[in-house]
Design an enzyme around this catalytic site. Sequence first.
Site, PDB file in Angstrom:
ATOM      1  N   HIS A 137     -55.692  19.984  49.770  1.00  0.00           N
ATOM      2  CA  HIS A 137     -55.553  19.119  48.694  1.00  0.00           C
ATOM      3  C   HIS A 137     -54.560  19.667  47.459  1.00  0.00           C
ATOM      4  O   HIS A 137     -54.844  19.412  46.278  1.00  0.00           O
ATOM      5  CB  HIS A 137     -56.812  19.032  47.925  1.00  0.00           C
ATOM      6  CG  HIS A 137     -57.903  18.289  48.851  1.00  0.00           C
ATOM      7  ND1 HIS A 137     -58.159  17.118  49.131  1.00  0.00           N
ATOM      8  CD2 HIS A 137     -58.772  19.072  49.553  1.00  0.00           C
ATOM      9  CE1 HIS A 137     -59.077  16.910  49.844  1.00  0.00           C
ATOM     10  NE2 HIS A 137     -59.504  18.176  50.344  1.00  0.00           N
ATOM     11  N   SER A 156     -26.415  21.163  41.018  1.00  0.00           N
ATOM     12  CA  SER A 156     -26.747  19.979  39.866  1.00  0.00           C
ATOM     13  C   SER A 156     -25.522  20.088  39.046  1.00  0.00           C
ATOM     14  O   SER A 156     -24.660  20.989  39.008  1.00  0.00           O
ATOM     15  CB  SER A 156     -27.785  20.382  38.984  1.00  0.00           C
ATOM     16  OG  SER A 156     -27.772  19.669  37.948  1.00  0.00           O
TER      17      SER A 156
END
Length: 431
Positions: free
Chosen positions: A141, A262
């Site tokens: 999870h 980037s």
Amino acid sequence: MIDRYSREEMANIWTDQNRYEAWLEVEILACEAWSELGHIPKEDVKKIRQNAKVDVKRAQEIEQETRHDVVAFTRQVSETLGDERKWVHYGLTSTDVVDTALSYVIKQANEIIEKDIERFIKVLEEKAKNYKYTLMMGRTHGVHAEPTTFGVKMALWYTEMKRNLKRFKEVRKEIEVGKMSGAVGTFANIPPEIEQYVCDHLGIDTASVSTQTLQRDRHAYYIATLALVATSLEKFAVEIRNLQKTETREVEEAFAKGQKGSSAMPHKRNPIGSENITGISRVIRGYITTAYENVPLWHERDISHSSAERIMLPDVTIALDYALNRFTNIVDRLTVFEDNMRNNIDKTFGLIFSQRVLLALINKGMVREEAYDRVQPKAMESWETKTPFRQLIEKDESITNVLSKEELDECFNPEHHLNQVDTIFKRAGLE
């Protein structure tokens, strides 16, 4: 498929040139088969084999008039022959040629894909063995659960890809099949021996029963199988993306000199390769619906599947070939931060050993419910106060009166989670 996601060897398989060459080979083999039955003079077959040529541009010019690609093709081929041209397409219907040749082309694509899968499996095997005992945090999870090893994670991927390879080999038997049974599949104007001869020489099987077409459940099964391979790649890629998060940083895709992450942020080192695989997998998986909707053709045939397959089959095989090769290189060159893996184990204050404490108490005779109710409050307090879990355990006399220091040492020993790694690897065939 666009050039950006195409590798030359696979892309060449889906060119018009290769498609027409496959059609021509089917036509010539059919003539040879007729000759074996004594129907076509061997000298004519020899001339057809030697002189028949494909001219894609000319065939497409003729198609502008005929509005039928196979008729245009046979007429173009006939232009390269003499009187023997009368035997071209003898006894055949268009789909005898198209479907059989398509299966032959798919076979060519499959040979590349199978090698791609095998290469990826080999890389996973090497990674699994290299990091067999490298402890890292297992997460359920998205939350720290118990330690595992990076090698076990790679072994999991290895066994999944072995299953994918097995499924792929099985679907090859279903899809690499030809048919030359005539207009409705009854061999009314062509004997079954022709079909058998052609398919044998192409290295494909024959359909036991067909209509004018091969049944498209075969192609649906094929696309679904390729989509499952792609989905496994996506699953693995998503794991790399999560493990490369700044907060985790347990692995990182190779970052080449001069590479930019980037246009705005010079510091960025992003998992763009794995993100690319994720997107390509979505595209491949999206064709499952198309493949399944191609199955219910009308009666003995229609061509509603044809336009879809002209797009779908090249796209899926080319994209999967690209994805397999790119992701294999990503995994092969993956940077693994073993120290970060070990440090992350300690980030939850020892809470990951709560089950070990629970089981130790049960083993010493404590009822499970009582043991759970003694351990959980300490775990919750550790979460909320960021206090080491063991420190809280050692302050609880109801626990320390049951477990000795040595027994607690064993409970909090991460090496315990390596005990069955050898067994796991043996079961995975990674000895």
